[in-house]
Write an enzyme that holds these catalytic residues in place. Structure first.
Site, PDB file in Angstrom:
ATOM      1  N   ARG A 133      20.354   4.659  42.425  1.00 35.58           N
ATOM      2  CA  ARG A 133      19.125   3.973  42.001  1.00 35.58           C
ATOM      3  C   ARG A 133      19.322   2.507  41.636  1.00 35.58           C
ATOM      4  O   ARG A 133      18.464   1.687  41.989  1.00 35.58           O
ATOM      5  CB  ARG A 133      18.452   4.769  40.871  1.00 35.58           C
ATOM      6  CG  ARG A 133      17.833   6.071  41.386  1.00 35.58           C
ATOM      7  CD  ARG A 133      17.543   7.038  40.271  1.00 35.58           C
ATOM      8  NE  ARG A 133      18.759   7.426  39.583  1.00 35.58           N
ATOM      9  CZ  ARG A 133      18.802   8.138  38.482  1.00 35.58           C
ATOM     10  NH1 ARG A 133      17.687   8.541  37.928  1.00 35.58           N
ATOM     11  NH2 ARG A 133      19.950   8.455  37.925  1.00 35.58           N
TER      12      ARG A 133
ATOM     13  N   TYR B 133      20.769  22.316  49.972  1.00 34.85           N
ATOM     14  CA  TYR B 133      20.481  22.299  51.406  1.00 34.85           C
ATOM     15  C   TYR B 133      21.275  23.411  52.086  1.00 34.85           C
ATOM     16  O   TYR B 133      21.925  24.197  51.427  1.00 34.85           O
ATOM     17  CB  TYR B 133      20.754  20.891  51.969  1.00 34.85           C
ATOM     18  CG  TYR B 133      19.840  19.856  51.349  1.00 34.85           C
ATOM     19  CD1 TYR B 133      18.446  20.009  51.421  1.00 34.85           C
ATOM     20  CD2 TYR B 133      20.339  18.760  50.654  1.00 34.85           C
ATOM     21  CE1 TYR B 133      17.594  19.082  50.823  1.00 34.85           C
ATOM     22  CE2 TYR B 133      19.488  17.835  50.064  1.00 34.85           C
ATOM     23  CZ  TYR B 133      18.109  18.000  50.147  1.00 34.85           C
ATOM     24  OH  TYR B 133      17.266  17.101  49.556  1.00 34.85           O
TER      25      TYR B 133
ATOM     26  N   SER C 272      25.163   4.995  47.409  1.00 27.68           N
ATOM     27  CA  SER C 272      25.038   6.446  47.574  1.00 27.68           C
ATOM     28  C   SER C 272      23.907   6.758  48.557  1.00 27.68           C
ATOM     29  O   SER C 272      22.912   6.033  48.617  1.00 27.68           O
ATOM     30  CB  SER C 272      24.713   7.053  46.203  1.00 27.68           C
ATOM     31  OG  SER C 272      25.029   8.416  46.176  1.00 27.68           O
ATOM     32  N   PRO C 273      24.041   7.844  49.331  1.00 26.75           N
ATOM     33  CA  PRO C 273      22.967   8.159  50.281  1.00 26.75           C
ATOM     34  C   PRO C 273      21.638   8.421  49.561  1.00 26.75           C
ATOM     35  O   PRO C 273      21.605   9.141  48.569  1.00 26.75           O
ATOM     36  CB  PRO C 273      23.461   9.425  50.989  1.00 26.75           C
ATOM     37  CG  PRO C 273      24.687   9.862  50.279  1.00 26.75           C
ATOM     38  CD  PRO C 273      25.166   8.772  49.412  1.00 26.75           C
TER      39      PRO C 273
ATOM     40  N   ARG D 179      30.173  16.351  50.157  1.00 27.75           N
ATOM     41  CA  ARG D 179      29.416  16.273  48.895  1.00 27.75           C
ATOM     42  C   ARG D 179      29.130  17.686  48.392  1.00 27.75           C
ATOM     43  O   ARG D 179      28.627  18.535  49.129  1.00 27.75           O
ATOM     44  CB  ARG D 179      28.106  15.499  49.087  1.00 27.75           C
ATOM     45  CG  ARG D 179      27.358  15.312  47.779  1.00 27.75           C
ATOM     46  CD  ARG D 179      26.239  14.290  47.848  1.00 27.75           C
ATOM     47  NE  ARG D 179      26.652  13.051  47.213  1.00 27.75           N
ATOM     48  CZ  ARG D 179      25.833  12.212  46.572  1.00 27.75           C
ATOM     49  NH1 ARG D 179      24.547  12.456  46.498  1.00 27.75           N
ATOM     50  NH2 ARG D 179      26.284  11.126  46.003  1.00 27.75           N
TER      51      ARG D 179
ATOM     52  N   GLN E 196      26.299  10.383  56.524  1.00 30.74           N
ATOM     53  CA  GLN E 196      26.195  11.672  55.830  1.00 30.74           C
ATOM     54  C   GLN E 196      25.354  12.603  56.691  1.00 30.74           C
ATOM     55  O   GLN E 196      24.168  12.340  56.921  1.00 30.74           O
ATOM     56  CB  GLN E 196      25.535  11.515  54.456  1.00 30.74           C
ATOM     57  CG  GLN E 196      25.553  12.818  53.666  1.00 30.74           C
ATOM     58  CD  GLN E 196      24.671  12.793  52.420  1.00 30.74           C
ATOM     59  OE1 GLN E 196      23.474  12.492  52.515  1.00 30.74           O
ATOM     60  NE2 GLN E 196      25.242  13.112  51.267  1.00 30.74           N
TER      61      GLN E 196
HETATM   62  C1  LIG Z   1      15.346   8.318  46.404  1.00 32.97           C
HETATM   63  C2  LIG Z   1      16.609   9.113  46.408  1.00 32.97           C
HETATM   64  C3  LIG Z   1      16.991   9.783  47.562  1.00 32.97           C
HETATM   65  C4  LIG Z   1      18.180  10.514  47.606  1.00 32.97           C
HETATM   66  N1  LIG Z   1      18.591  11.076  48.776  1.00 32.97           N
HETATM   67  C5  LIG Z   1      19.840  11.608  48.866  1.00 32.97           C
HETATM   68  C6  LIG Z   1      20.381  11.996  50.128  1.00 32.97           C
HETATM   69  O1  LIG Z   1      19.781  11.812  51.169  1.00 32.97           O
HETATM   70  N2  LIG Z   1      21.617  12.548  50.131  1.00 32.97           N
HETATM   71  C7  LIG Z   1      22.327  12.750  48.984  1.00 32.97           C
HETATM   72  O2  LIG Z   1      23.433  13.281  49.028  1.00 32.97           O
HETATM   73  N3  LIG Z   1      21.839  12.365  47.796  1.00 32.97           N
HETATM   74  C8  LIG Z   1      20.635  11.782  47.712  1.00 32.97           C
HETATM   75  N4  LIG Z   1      20.182  11.306  46.500  1.00 32.97           N
HETATM   76  C9  LIG Z   1      21.037  11.418  45.328  1.00 32.97           C
HETATM   77  C10 LIG Z   1      21.833  10.116  45.127  1.00 32.97           C
HETATM   78  O3  LIG Z   1      22.739   9.909  46.187  1.00 32.97           O
HETATM   79  C11 LIG Z   1      22.630  10.138  43.816  1.00 32.97           C
HETATM   80  O4  LIG Z   1      23.550  11.205  43.866  1.00 32.97           O
HETATM   81  C12 LIG Z   1      21.715  10.303  42.599  1.00 32.97           C
HETATM   82  O5  LIG Z   1      20.577   9.469  42.695  1.00 32.97           O
HETATM   83  C13 LIG Z   1      22.445   9.957  41.290  1.00 32.97           C
HETATM   84  O6  LIG Z   1      22.916   8.627  41.317  1.00 32.97           O
HETATM   85  P1  LIG Z   1      22.199   7.431  40.467  1.00 32.97           P
HETATM   86  O7  LIG Z   1      22.162   7.873  39.048  1.00 32.97           O
HETATM   87  O8  LIG Z   1      23.093   6.232  40.709  1.00 32.97           O
HETATM   88  O9  LIG Z   1      20.816   7.240  41.051  1.00 32.97           O
HETATM   89  C14 LIG Z   1      18.965  10.608  46.455  1.00 32.97           C
HETATM   90  C15 LIG Z   1      18.552   9.962  45.281  1.00 32.97           C
HETATM   91  C16 LIG Z   1      17.413   9.206  45.249  1.00 32.97           C
HETATM   92  C17 LIG Z   1      17.052   8.471  43.989  1.00 32.97           C
END
Ligand SMILES: Cc1cc2nc3c(=O)[nH]c(=O)nc-3n(C[C@H](O)[C@H](O)[C@H](O)COP(=O)(O)O)c2cc1C
Ligand SMILES: Cc1cc2nc3c(=O)[nH]c(=O)nc-3n(C[C@H](O)[C@H](O)[C@H](O)COP(=O)(O)OP(=O)(O)OC[C@H]3O[C@@H](n4cnc5c(N)ncnc54)[C@H](O)[C@@H]3O)c2cc1C
Length: 775
Positions: free
Chosen positions: A725, A583, A424-425, A631, A502
């Site tokens: 994560r 955003y 994921s981004p 998204r 993205q």
């Molecule tokens: C450090 C960090 C940076 C993130 N940056 C983005 C981002 O640039 N674009 C986005 O769509 N989501 C971003 N997210 C959200 C993640 O893509 C994801 O949707 C969210 O962490 C939930 O997934 P997880 O439970 O597997 O961590 C970010 C999350 C984390 C932890």
């Protein structure tokens, strides 16, 4: 102690007998409005775990109940002319009457006073009681008497159901789905003695009304159900014993929670128990279990505090603390299961094939996972894996077995991903003037080598003022293009993974500090002017954005298109538009952040207008053979904000505009949102969008092991799973998870191949692993 139990259902009777059996000196009476053999309902089902607890607390009753139980292992689905059966589910059923009679007899044997035909008016009926147990069911009069203290919260659910019996003994827990000209009905059928079964018929309010069932009396309703389920009944009759209910006898389930569970009224302590304290939908059949567990819970607290009137407050406090957690867990699972039956007609019954429908139904509560199903019925699961793999176009594994759903390919336009996991981004705040650095090459390269089929770098910003922080990456100049090209080429050359782009614009959440210096906090120096749908700052002390003009929109749109062209030329495989998390484009979609009165504010069409313009312009500039995703924050988790219903409308619009996938995230739109986290917490949003809108989806959020991915993909709740994560913790997440579930076929990078066998044998030595977390 002097104890009065109001209501002789499972809760009141079982508590009375447990207390009397432990301390015969207690004076305990149970007052029940009905006659001993006069009870509503048919059979109830129990799990083996409840029975185990009963064996421990009163072996005699447990034995008698066990002798009267009907045990069965199979679940059968009847849908669209097909019958599918799985085994290993382990249920026991008993007639409610039979069970109550056993409890009544045990009470009498122990010396509990049973008063039948006794309608209790209120706590004043028992002025000498030290403890009054309000075990008087879901419509508890005692709870109503102290409503202001207990603060009950009842949520009436939309579906209608009628609780019937039949004189046909079904040999499996049967779920029978029938379509009429107005929609779907489902019957939940389970046997409870040698000759009879419970037969609950359920449908939505719309279908109920369309058939005029509200105007029918009980006999007409029964005749209607007999005709509808004629094939299942096979000449047998449906029976009703709810003649005391007035009107049609079709009910709505009310989900009940109470803020307080006990109260001292100046004379006696009053405590809620069983259905008077909480309800759990029959979709997971746990109401009787909860009533029994409550009775055990309070008895245990008296054992701990002391069986003495002076210890009642202590025991009641311990009881509420202990039971609340278990009740919340069951209610949570019951909610998922109940909601599945509420949406089954419009979401799954027409579209899913019976094989996948069965899988979706079995995993409806999200507590039962892929590996749990493998333990229960390995033959059925491997057949289902084969069915799924064939449809996904997967090659069989070396041993001839089908790969599990996580390791099947996914296609969108000209893109083929070799498995279902996406990195994921994630913003890394490590770019220099928007250009990626060696950090990005190593970071993204490692994750592409780690087995995920698709790797997204962080949100890449379309212009300098589109960045969230000064450390955010961009794609507006040649230096940045060159940096990204190096990474994309590496991923394509050295790994089987694909790499996505993205694109986003931070809007009012821009000009903030890098994460480790304070998330969302405005930069002290070097900031830039912000724009948004409306001039509302994100935090109270954030820099207020300017409301965008049409000229601003043109500039932003051009920047998105220019970055799209650069991305296409560099060779990114899929393009995602970031329209979530508050955003810029998300700020147009949400009514909380879009207060515009022009053509870009107001209803769904207006709020989506600018994001759709951007999407369409990008789609036109992006190669036709490459897919695009969007998204969305599927809910704002905030009063007055977007809900999944709103997001479904937006998803439909993006789908019509050419989106191939919707990436279903949530929240972060306003700073005071109230997300409800938990395992797979956003997966239900993906399920809704995918199966109601008919578009492929990416599920994301607390998906942290292969078992989760397999369960989600197999049930058709998403097409891809984005894992964020866990990929920070372990770049080789996919390779390691494959090894953990014993899938050898996933290739490791050839440079690392010598480590694979050792890693696998270390895991094998540690013993069989299924799910990391208890389901
Ligand atoms: C450090 C960090 C940076 C993130 N940056 C983005 C981002 O640039 N674009 C986005 O769509 N989501 C971003 N997210 C959200 C993640 O893509 C994801 O949707 C969210 O962490 C939930 O997934 P997880 O439970 O597997 O961590 C970010 C999350 C984390 C932890
Ligand atoms: C359609 C349907 C299917 C269900 N299927 C299952 C299942 O498969 N498995 C399962 O575990 N549970 C099932 N349940 C739930 C289950 O029936 C209840 O959760 C369970 O009976 C709760 O026990 P209780 O003792 O708290 O309340 P109840 O069983 O409701 O008992 C309360 C008693 O109090 C009496 N009473 C009420 N008011 C007064 C008064 N003022 N004075 C005197 N007496 C009074 C009532 O007559 C009643 O006997 C189902 C429920 C429904 C509606």
């Amino acid at each position: 102690m002097n104890i009065a139990c109001v209501g002789g259902g499972p809760a009141g009777l079982y508590f009375a007998l447990l207390m009397k059996q432990r301390h015969p000196e207690h004076r305990i009476l149970v007052a029940e409005r009905n006659q001993p053999f006069d009870t509503f309902g048919w059979g109830v089902v129990f799990s083996d775990a409840t029975l185990q607890a009963m064996r421990q607390w009163d072996p005699k009753t447990a034995r008698e109940i066990e002798d009267a139980f009907n045990h069965w292992d199979d679940i059968e689905l009847v849908l669209k002319g097909r019958r599918i059966r799985t085994t290993g589910h382990g249920f026991v059923g008993i007639g409610r009457k039979k069970m109550l009679n056993i409890l009544q007899q045990r009470c009498l044997d122990l010396g509990v006073e049973l008063m039948f035909d006794r309608e209790v008016k209120g706590a004043e009926d028992f002025p000498d009681a030290d403890l009054i147990v309000a075990s008087d069911g879901v419509n508890s009069r005692l709870r109503a008497q102290y409503q202001a203290v207990f603060k009950p919260d009842i949520l009436m659910r939309p579906n209608r159901y009628i609780w019937l019996g039949t004189d046909k003994a079904f040999d499996a827990f049967t779920f029978d789905f029938r379509r009429t000209q107005h929609g779907w009905f489902q019957a939940h059928i389970y046997r409870f003695d040698q000759t009879r079964s419970t037969f609950i018929v359920e449908t939505t309010e719309e279908v109920f009304q369309a058939h005029g069932l509200g105007e029918m009396d009980q006999d007409q309703s029964v005749a209607f159900c007999e005709a509808l389920f004629e094939e299942a009944l096979d000449g047998h009759r449906l029976l009703t014993n709810a003649r005391h209910l007035r009107g049609s006898s079709w009910l709505n389930f009310g989900r009940l929670i109470c803020e307080q569970w006990s109260h001292f009224n100046g004379k006696s302590h009053v405590v809620l128990m069983g259905d008077s304290a909480h309800t759990a939908h029959f979709a997971i059949g746990s109401g009787t279990k909860l009533a029994i567990d409550d009775a055990i819970g309070l008895t245990r607290q008296f054992d701990i505090a002391g069986h003495d009137a002076a210890k009642i407050p202590e025991a009641l406090e311990g009881y509420a603390a202990e039971r609340r957690i278990d009740v919340a867990r069951i209610q949570n699972a019951a909610r998922n299961a109940m909601e599945w039956f509420e949406v089954v007609g419009r979401r799954y019954a027409d579209t899913l094939e019976p094989e996948q429908f069965m899988y979706s139904m079995l995993t409806r509560s999200q507590r039962l996972s892929h590996e749990n199903l493998r333990l229960r019925d390995p033959v059925w699961l491997s057949d289902y894996e084969r069915w799924f793999a064939e449809r996904a176009g997967a090659e069989p594994l070396a041993n001839g077995a089908a790969p599990p759903p996580m390791f099947t390919p996914f296609k969108a336009r000209g893109l083929t991903l070799h498995n279902r996991v996406v990195v994921s981004p994630m913003a890394m705040y490590s770019a220099v003037d928007g250009a990626p650095t060696d950090f990005h090459l190593v970071h993204l390269g490692a994750r592409a080598m780690g087995g995920a089929a698709l790797v997204f770098p962080e949100m890449i910003c379309v212009s300098p003022d589109a960045r969230i922080t000064p450390g955010c990456a961009g794609l507006w100049n040649d230096e940045q293009s060159a940096g990204w090209r190096r990474i994309v080429d590496f991923v394509h050359r050295e790994t089987p993974a694909k790499i996505g782009l993205q694109l986003g614009h931070a809007g009012r959440k821009g000009a903030t500090r890098v994460a480790w210096e304070g998330i969302d906090e405005p930069v002290e120096q070097g900031g830039w002017p912000l724009i948004s749908a409306s001039p509302i700052p994100y935090l109270p002390h954030s820099v207020p954005p300017r409301e965008m003009t049409r000229e601003d929109m043109d500039l932003v749109l051009e920047a998105f298109v220019a970055a799209t062209r650069r991305g296409a030329e560099i060779g990114f495989d899929i393009l995602e538009l970031h329209a979530a998390h508050g955003y810029l484009l998300s700020s147009f979609l949400s009514p909380l952040t879009n207060h515009r009165t022009d053509a870009y504010g107001g209803g769904h069409e207006n709020r989506a207008r600018f994001p759709l313009e951007v999407f369409c312009a990008m789609r036109a500039a992006w190669p036709q053979a490459r897919p695009m995703s969007v998204r969305l924050s599927v809910t704002d988790w905030s009063e007055g904000g977007n809900t999944p219903e709103d997001a479904a409308i937006f998803a439909d619009q993006f789908k019509a505009a050419g989106a191939d996938l919707i990436d279903c995230s949530s929240g972060q739109v306003v700073c005071d949102d109230h997300p409800v986290y938990g395992r797979l917490y956003q997966t239900p949003f993906s399920d809704k969008i995918r199966n109601e809108i008919g578009v492929s989806t990416i599920a994301v959020g607390a998906i942290s092991e292969a078992d989760h991915v397999n369960s989600i993909i197999a049930a058709g709740r998403a097409d891809l799973c984005a894992v964020a994560r866990p990929h920070l913790a372990d770049p080789s997440f996919v390779l390691h998870e494959a090894a953990r579930i014993g899938i050898d076929a996933v290739a490791w990078p050839r440079q690392y191949a010598s480590a694979k066998a050792q890693y696998q044998s270390n895991l094998a030595r540690a013993g069989p692993v299924t799910s990391k977390g208890a389901p």
